[in-house]
Each structure stands twice: as structure tokens, then as C-alpha cells.
Design a protein around this motif. Structure first.
Motif, PDB file in Angstrom:
ATOM      1  N   PHE A   1       0.808  -1.315  -0.244  1.00 51.51           N
ATOM      2  CA  PHE A   1      -0.265   0.190   0.242  1.00 51.51           C
ATOM      3  C   PHE A   1       0.643   1.769   0.151  1.00 51.51           C
ATOM      4  O   PHE A   1       0.811   2.268  -1.145  1.00 51.51           O
ATOM      5  CB  PHE A   1      -0.742   0.054   0.963  1.00 51.51           C
ATOM      6  CG  PHE A   1      -2.145   1.070   1.215  1.00 51.51           C
ATOM      7  CD1 PHE A   1      -3.038   1.182   0.509  1.00 51.51           C
ATOM      8  CD2 PHE A   1      -1.871   2.014   2.666  1.00 51.51           C
ATOM      9  CE1 PHE A   1      -3.951   1.435   0.942  1.00 51.51           C
ATOM     10  CE2 PHE A   1      -2.519   3.532   2.182  1.00 51.51           C
ATOM     11  CZ  PHE A   1      -3.697   2.824   1.645  1.00 51.51           C
ATOM     12  N   PHE A   2       2.070   1.123   1.383  1.00 52.32           N
ATOM     13  CA  PHE A   2       2.644   2.333   0.770  1.00 52.32           C
ATOM     14  C   PHE A   2       3.604   2.553   0.077  1.00 52.32           C
ATOM     15  O   PHE A   2       3.862   3.398  -0.702  1.00 52.32           O
ATOM     16  CB  PHE A   2       3.608   2.533   2.792  1.00 52.32           C
ATOM     17  CG  PHE A   2       2.407   2.788   3.230  1.00 52.32           C
ATOM     18  CD1 PHE A   2       2.968   4.431   3.887  1.00 52.32           C
ATOM     19  CD2 PHE A   2       2.158   3.169   4.096  1.00 52.32           C
ATOM     20  CE1 PHE A   2       2.246   4.573   4.881  1.00 52.32           C
ATOM     21  CE2 PHE A   2       0.881   3.202   4.587  1.00 52.32           C
ATOM     22  CZ  PHE A   2       1.034   4.190   5.264  1.00 52.32           C
TER      23      PHE A   2
ATOM     24  N   THR B   1       6.146   3.360   9.020  1.00 50.76           N
ATOM     25  CA  THR B   1       7.514   2.984  10.253  1.00 50.76           C
ATOM     26  C   THR B   1       6.786   2.453  10.771  1.00 50.76           C
ATOM     27  O   THR B   1       6.375   1.242  10.672  1.00 50.76           O
ATOM     28  CB  THR B   1       6.461   4.900  11.298  1.00 50.76           C
ATOM     29  OG1 THR B   1       5.049   4.379  11.179  1.00 50.76           O
ATOM     30  CG2 THR B   1       6.335   6.227  10.341  1.00 50.76           C
ATOM     31  N   PRO B   2       7.943   2.515  12.214  1.00 53.01           N
ATOM     32  CA  PRO B   2       7.491   1.232  13.648  1.00 53.01           C
ATOM     33  C   PRO B   2       6.636   1.506  13.931  1.00 53.01           C
ATOM     34  O   PRO B   2       6.095  -0.347  13.881  1.00 53.01           O
ATOM     35  CB  PRO B   2       8.525   1.587  14.378  1.00 53.01           C
ATOM     36  CG  PRO B   2       9.349   2.469  13.446  1.00 53.01           C
ATOM     37  CD  PRO B   2       9.235   3.550  12.277  1.00 53.01           C
TER      38      PRO B   2
ATOM     39  N   ARG C   1       2.992   1.701  -3.538  1.00 52.10           N
ATOM     40  CA  ARG C   1       2.523   2.314  -4.781  1.00 52.10           C
ATOM     41  C   ARG C   1       1.925   3.526  -4.252  1.00 52.10           C
ATOM     42  O   ARG C   1       2.188   4.518  -5.015  1.00 52.10           O
ATOM     43  CB  ARG C   1       0.707   2.255  -3.904  1.00 52.10           C
ATOM     44  CG  ARG C   1       0.821   0.269  -5.093  1.00 52.10           C
ATOM     45  CD  ARG C   1      -0.466   0.484  -5.123  1.00 52.10           C
ATOM     46  NE  ARG C   1      -1.605   0.763  -4.400  1.00 52.10           N
ATOM     47  CZ  ARG C   1      -2.319  -0.600  -3.575  1.00 52.10           C
ATOM     48  NH1 ARG C   1      -1.704  -1.832  -3.824  1.00 52.10           N
ATOM     49  NH2 ARG C   1      -3.126  -0.744  -2.703  1.00 52.10           N
ATOM     50  N   LEU C   2       1.874   4.160  -3.031  1.00 49.23           N
ATOM     51  CA  LEU C   2       2.178   5.227  -2.788  1.00 49.23           C
ATOM     52  C   LEU C   2       3.529   6.547  -2.552  1.00 49.23           C
ATOM     53  O   LEU C   2       3.489   7.303  -2.576  1.00 49.23           O
ATOM     54  CB  LEU C   2       1.737   5.745  -0.994  1.00 49.23           C
ATOM     55  CG  LEU C   2       0.043   5.760  -0.911  1.00 49.23           C
ATOM     56  CD1 LEU C   2      -0.072   5.951   0.326  1.00 49.23           C
ATOM     57  CD2 LEU C   2      -1.402   6.546  -1.430  1.00 49.23           C
TER      58      LEU C   2
ATOM     59  N   ARG D   1       5.881   5.702  -0.315  1.00 52.05           N
ATOM     60  CA  ARG D   1       6.227   6.389   0.502  1.00 52.05           C
ATOM     61  C   ARG D   1       6.634   5.435   1.403  1.00 52.05           C
ATOM     62  O   ARG D   1       6.536   4.579   1.440  1.00 52.05           O
ATOM     63  CB  ARG D   1       4.757   7.054   1.149  1.00 52.05           C
ATOM     64  CG  ARG D   1       4.131   8.082   0.895  1.00 52.05           C
ATOM     65  CD  ARG D   1       3.257   8.840   1.142  1.00 52.05           C
ATOM     66  NE  ARG D   1       3.117   9.549   2.580  1.00 52.05           N
ATOM     67  CZ  ARG D   1       2.575  10.579   3.061  1.00 52.05           C
ATOM     68  NH1 ARG D   1       1.740  10.553   2.588  1.00 52.05           N
ATOM     69  NH2 ARG D   1       2.786  11.056   4.716  1.00 52.05           N
TER      70      ARG D   1
ATOM     71  N   HIS E   1       3.717   0.929  11.603  1.00 50.71           N
ATOM     72  CA  HIS E   1       2.481   0.410  10.763  1.00 50.71           C
ATOM     73  C   HIS E   1       3.017  -1.263  10.654  1.00 50.71           C
ATOM     74  O   HIS E   1       1.876  -1.927  10.746  1.00 50.71           O
ATOM     75  CB  HIS E   1       3.306   0.696   9.494  1.00 50.71           C
ATOM     76  CG  HIS E   1       2.249   2.263   9.338  1.00 50.71           C
ATOM     77  ND1 HIS E   1       3.339   3.329   8.777  1.00 50.71           N
ATOM     78  CD2 HIS E   1       1.333   2.649   8.952  1.00 50.71           C
ATOM     79  CE1 HIS E   1       2.632   3.709   8.676  1.00 50.71           C
ATOM     80  NE2 HIS E   1       1.374   4.060   9.001  1.00 50.71           N
TER      81      HIS E   1
ATOM     82  N   MET F   1      -8.898  -0.149   2.376  1.00 53.52           N
ATOM     83  CA  MET F   1      -8.657   1.514   2.674  1.00 53.52           C
ATOM     84  C   MET F   1      -8.347   2.138   3.209  1.00 53.52           C
ATOM     85  O   MET F   1      -8.415   3.356   3.268  1.00 53.52           O
ATOM     86  CB  MET F   1     -10.013   2.242   2.383  1.00 53.52           C
ATOM     87  CG  MET F   1     -11.221   1.826   1.083  1.00 53.52           C
ATOM     88  SD  MET F   1     -11.226   2.625  -0.340  1.00 53.52           S
ATOM     89  CE  MET F   1     -12.207   1.684  -1.100  1.00 53.52           C
TER      90      MET F   1
END
Lengths: 413, 413
Positions: free
Chosen positions: B102-103, B111-112, B105-106, B108, B114, B131
Motif C-alpha cells: 500500500f505504501f 514507520t515502526p 504504491r504511494l 512513501r 505500521h 482503504m
């Protein structure tokens, strides 16, 4: 000091109405230093109300009920309250006279149901409702208070402001509490958490921090309790100042401010007019800006250029740029900014072009690829976003990013 | 079959946000024949969540929780759930991989926090949240189910529609129940009630009718219960046909259809392109139209003409008209329609000019005075609205009236 709120009636339980009363009441109580511990939405039955009332009084000394007081026969709140306190319902002549004169003023007849409304629990102190027929009721036992009010929002608000809150203040003088909300845009919740990790770790017990994220905006709420209002204010002032030092690039406002409102104020302070050129956001940014009262003082308008012909004819984007780079490109949004500045005679403009989804993506430019440009006659700044596939979420998230870009552009200018 | 809803977190208890999730969830559950017995809003503490959960499971076999699942350390819902069931939190690799991609794709970094989000109660069936980062959780014990979802409305809705409701249906199969919603625009609730009074009086016990009015659109929802699905369908088919015969001029669609979607389909069927010229609605109508996927097939764009200069220069409204009749007048919206048809090269156009409020009214043209015009090269139809003082409501109500005017114009053409 803690309170519990009870909302009575099936409208909320079947999803027919949203409970806006509780948020308003909770805010008012918090401002008086009374923490709302829990909120229960209950069905309009003798058993549910009795059980809920008992559960609430086991946990808090103040219980505020709304709803279940209308003139229809399925309202059994009063009867339940009378049973709960082991008292009778008594006719309250002053309330009846008030209802009669209320209807006389409206030029309307009362019905027998209105006389029924005047039978009230014998132990209740009656709170005069000047906005409708059902009176409020204040009942005390063993140092605990139960208040019953109608659920119609403006009647409840009238009773709270004029009767309930003043009585609460004298009955339960409490320990000071306060809140501040710091509004940020530009970073997600977890990256903010990393940046203020030391600040959070150093917070004293009596100061709490909460993250409230929504579509590119993260609200940071500080809550403090102390022995005096002055001490609460000092605790909050210090923490807000620390956050300002830690997140100077992200903070755009405080409390209930909106990004579009802040952008509007910055424009108005500089005597500048804004315009937007929107493709994938389709007018959403213009809508956000014009949802603020008085926005005509700093907003010229927008060209929503959905078709490429509109981008060329109204915004002067060159065919060569569209062919070479595509409509979703840095080159295109740069030309859109220049075009809309001229077409609408604005001082500052934002342009947006992207693939909002859920379809329309390519390998090169997948759904969620969005280009933004903000600029004036002198300089243009651009930014690319890579979002997900949810069309409406993409539009709203991009809208907030666009507003934040305008804000930062103005501050740097 | 009964359910209890729990909302977790202090945002509601301090009055910072209104709980809109509960109403939406309650409506969805009621549509599946599941009654919401009570709703509790609870603080984000181990004790409050444990107590609330136990109280809920004492009364109902299905408990749906929202909130308290973000990546920040004040979220203790998962730990409380694990303790409640006497299980450990276990790392859920599939969820971690989903968050990573997900990140990615963004574009970005995670972070820990997550990674922390992926420690989930060992007994939980994980519900994939496409979502956002926090997964949903489905936990069963002794025939009772507890579901935990994030509180962000679009994440909650995604999980409910795609994961929770289908699982609820198979886990708690009930008596056949069905719903049809008939969508109307153009008349208020009370006038519709008069027109269908005989229909309502003749409804059998097992068919219920509910009016769901909102900003110029009234949804009529029929609910039927019977011994078989076929019988439910027949009961509903018959009543829908009766409503169609009674309200042919008002019905624009069924179910969750949106006016903007229906207008889009009518345009596409005719191969026509729409444009909007908006003053007081500030791009809201264009936003409504472009919120529909695929709208580029029938939408050219919009000129949001907030300043009078934009009305003149971009839409060709004459200075004489503005001086003689004012910007809020039938003459002005007629010229705006003609102008935007030409400027944006559209086949059909709507123009709107009014005083959205709360300020800006005059004795002659009070706040809430709105003029609309819809037209093509051959004919133009106009309409005046006289609304209240609430800016956002006026914009949204006018938006729906505008879309309905376009729809009727196309049907008559």
C-alpha cells in the motif's frame, strides 16, 4: 466530575437520524470541566430506559437524557422516571398555562395530548422550555442528578444554555479541564508521530494527546486537567508552543478552523484573488472555497476543464503539450495555471489534473496519479501525488492538498 | 436477532466529532433484519472497553465496534480484545505485506507504528481493509460475534459492505426480508404523503414504508418480510409498480442511484455533452457530476463565475443585464446558459446564480433567492427557488434541483 448522556428513541437505532445532540452537549459539558464518560443510545421502552439509567448512575453522578418526551402515546420516559424514583406523575399547572399561551400565540388549538404532557414526576424540578411544549426535568437523589430534556435540537440547546448548565455549575463545582486542537496538513498521522515522539513521551500524566486524521488533515488534540483554570491554560499554552516549534511547516490553524477558511484569510490579508483550473477534481476545490461565507472577496472563479478542448480553448494549454506529455503531466498543469490566471484575471491560481479512478489508468500513469501546480505571474510550484483507486477519496484528499499548497505558496511569497 | 454498536474513542465524548458511523451501520443492519438494540460510545481505555463489551454481549449476540485502531500508541482496543478473549497478540504477516505494498504504491515509507498495527488478537479472523492500514477483526466465541473496525467512515463502510455484512448474513441467517428504495425529486415529503395516502393505508402488515428526505430528494423505502424470498420479491414488485403509477413525474431511480448518475446516463444515451455555469453553487454541481466515474464521456466542464467580470468576459453576460436586473435574476441565468453553451462547446447547460447566505441579502432579494436556467440551442427553462439562510444547505439543495432540472429537460427534449 463525570457525566453520562442517554439518548432515548428508536430514530437513532434504526439509522434514521444522526445523533448530533450528544456531540454538542458533550462539548458544552467539557467546557465546564465535566468529562462525558459514556453515551448510550437506548430504545423507547420502560426496561431499556430503567436499565440504562441504573447503569449510568452506577458510574456517574450526572445523567443527561434527551428524547422520549413528545406528545405521542409511545413516549414513556416520564412514567419510567416516576417509577424509577418511586413517585407519582402530578399535574403541573404552570406548564399547562405556558403551553396554552404558547399555542394561543401561534393561533392554534391544543389537543388532549398536550394536557397529558403536564403530568410530571412529583420529585422533578421543572425547567421551563420556551421553544416547545415538553418541559425539562431536574431530579436529585443521594447527591446524584438526572436531567430529562426533549430531543429536538433547538429545544435541548435552549434548556441546556438557560437552565441545565447554570444549575450544573452550582450543583457540581468541578476541577478545571481544557482542550486545544492543533490542525496540520501535509503529513500523515504516523509520520507526525515520529516527529513528535519525544514530545509525546515527555507529556505529564495530566496532559493527553489524541490524533484525529481525515483525508490529508491530522488534528492533534491536547487535553489538560489541573487545580486551576490558569494552570490548565498554562499547560496547554506550553504544549501548543512546543508543537508549533516541532511542526512549523504543517500547522495551519487551531480549533475548528477549515483549510479553505485559512486560505481565504491569507488571500484577503494580501488583497489577492484566487482562481482554480480543475480537471480531475471537477470543481471540488472551488466548492470548498465557496462553501466559506464571504469568499467572493477573494475568489474570482474556476474553469473546470474536463475535456481537453476546454483545456486548450479556455486555458491556452498547447496541443503539443497534451500530445507530448498528456493531460496528466507537470507541463499541462503549469500551462493551466498560466492560462487561468489570465482567463479569469486572478493573482494566484491552482491547477489540478489527474486520474481520479477507479478506471482510466495506464502502466505509465496508474489510477491515483495527480499533478498539481500553484502559481502567480512570477513563480509556479508543482507536485505529484500517487493515491489509491477510490475516486471520491482521491478528489477530497487532492482538494485538501491543493488548499494546503495555496496556503504555503502565499506564506512563502 | 439483535446487535449492539460500540464506538471507541474520546472524539465523540468530548464533542469534537458527531458520530455518523452508528446511523449508517444501524441502517445497514436493519436492512438485513437485524435490530440495533443499543449504541454505546466509550472511552479509549482498557476498563471502559472491557466493561462495555461485556454489557453488550450480555444483551446481544452481535457486537460491532468502530474506532481505536490507528497506528498511534493511544490505541489500546486490540490489546483489550486479546485480554478479553484470553489470547495473545500475534504478528499477522499478510497484513504487514498489504501495508508495505500500500505504501510502496504511494511512494512513501512505513514507520515502526505500521508494524505494530500488524499484531492482532490470535483468535481474530482478519478482514482485509483495502482503504487504509488498520485491518478489521471478526472474533467468535460461544455463538457470539464481536467485530472491530477502524472508525474512519470510508474504511468502516468498505469493511462493512465487503466483509462484515456478508459474514453476518451467513453466520446469522434470519427470516427472509427485502427492501426496495424508490428515489424521487421535485416534491417535499408532506406533498408526496398526500399523493400516496391511499397506497399507504392499503399496505399489508408485513410491508412497511419509510420516508427518507434529504435536501430536495425524498427516498421511499419499502421493507417486506415473508416466508420465502420469492414472496418477499413479489410483495415488493407489486408496491414498486403502484408507486410508479402514482408518482411517474417524481421518480428518478431506485436503490442507491444518484441524481448525477441518472443525468449522466440520460446524457450518454443521447450522445450529448453538458456544461455548467455556476455562481452561488461555486462548482458544487460540477463536483456532483464529476464524482461519477466515467463522467468525461458526457461532461465538458464548467465556468464557475463568482466575480461579475467572469460572468461578462467568460459567459458573455451583458453589463446592461447585470446593472438592470442584477446578477441574481432570470435574465442573467438565461445569458449564462447561452454563454456557457458557446464557451465550452456543450449541447446542454445549466446556469445558477443566487444568494447562498448567510449574508448578502436585500429586501428585494433576500438570502436564499436562487435563479436556475437549463437549456440548449433551441429552448431555455428557468426556475426560482426561495430557500433559507444556511449556506451549505442552500448550495446542496440547489445542486439537487439543478440536476433534476437537467434530467427533466432531457426527458422532455
Amino acid at each position: 466530575m463525570e457525566a453520562i448522556l442517554l439518548t432515548i428513541g428508536d430514530e437513532i437505532l434504526i439509522g434514521q437520524i444522526v445523533d448530533t445532540n450528544s456531540a454538542w452537549m458533550a462539548e458544552q459539558l467539557n467546557l465546564q470541566g465535566i468529562r462525558v464518560r459514556e453515551i448510550y443510545s437506548l430504545s423507547d421502552t420502560h426496561a431499556a430506559i430503567t436499565e440504562g439509567l441504573q447503569a449510568a448512575l452506577d458510574k456517574a453522578d450526572l445523567v443527561l437524557m434527551t428524547g422520549g418526551l413528545g406528545p405521542t402515546k409511545d413516549d414513556i420516559t416520564k412514567k419510567t422516571l416516576a417509577d424509577f424514583y418511586g413517585v407519582e406523575l402530578e399535574f403541573h399547572e404552570a406548564t399547562y398555562q405556558r403551553i396554552l399561551s404558547f399555542f394561543e400565540r401561534l393561533g392554534r388549538e391544543t389537543t388532549p395530548a398536550h394536557r397529558e404532557q403536564c403530568y410530571l414526576p412529583a420529585n422533578a424540578q421543572i425547567l421551563t422550555n420556551r421553544m416547545g411544549t415538553a418541559p425539562g426535568m431536574w431530579m436529585e437523589r443521594d447527591g446524584q442528578v438526572v436531567v430529562s430534556m426533549p430531543g429536538v435540537p433547538y429545544e435541548m440547546k435552549y434548556l441546556m444554555e438557560n437552565e441545565v448548565l447554570p444549575l450544573v455549575k452550582t450543583t457540581f463545582p468541578g476541577r478545571p479541564i481544557g482542550h486545544r486542537t492543533v490542525l496540520t496538513a501535509g503529513e500523515g498521522e504516523s509520520r507526525i508521530a515520529v516527529r513528535i515522539a519525544d514530545f509525546e513521551a515527555a507529556l505529564p500524566e495530566r496532559v493527553k494527546l489524541a490524533y484525529l486524521p481525515s483525508l490529508g488533515v491530522v488534528r492533534l488534540r491536547l487535553t489538560a486537567t489541573a487545580d486551576s483554570t490558569a494552570e490548565v491554560e498554562q499547560l496547554l499554552d506550553e504544549r501548543v508552543a512546543q508543537l508549533e516549534a516541532l511542526l512549523p511547516d504543517l500547522i495551519f490553524g487551531y480549533g475548528r478552523a477549515k483549510l479553505a477558511e485559512v486560505v481565504g484569510r491569507e488571500l484577503q490579508n494580501r488583497g489577492k484573488y484566487l482562481a482554480t483550473a480543475e480537471s480531475c477534481t471537477g470543481g471540488y476545490v472551488a466548492h470548498q472555497i465557496t462553501a466559506i461565507p464571504g469568499s467572493s472577496a477573494y475568489f474570482r472563479g474556476s474553469v473546470v476543464a474536463y475535456a481537453n478542448e476546454v483545456k486548450m480553448e479556455q486555458l491556452g494549454v498547447s496541443e503539443g503539450t497534451l500530445v507530448q506529455h498528456g493531460a496528466v503531466s507537470e507541463a499541462t498543469v503549469r500551462e493551466m495555471v498560466r492560462g487561468v490566471l489570465q482567463t479569469l484575471g486572478a493573482d494566484v491560481a491552482i491547477a489540478i489534473s489527474g486520474i481520479a479512478g477507479p478506471g482510466g489508468g495506464t502502466a505509465d500513469k496508474p489510477v491515483g496519479t495527480i499533478w498539481l501546480a500553484v502559481g502567480d505571474e512570477q513563480r509556479v510550484q508543482t507536485r505529484q501525488l500517487n493515491l489509491g483507486k477510490d475516486r471520491l477519496k482521491n478528489i477530497q484528499y487532492t482538494g485538501n492538498q491543493a488548499l494546503n499548497m495555496i496556503r504555503k505558496f502565499l506564506l512563502e511569497g
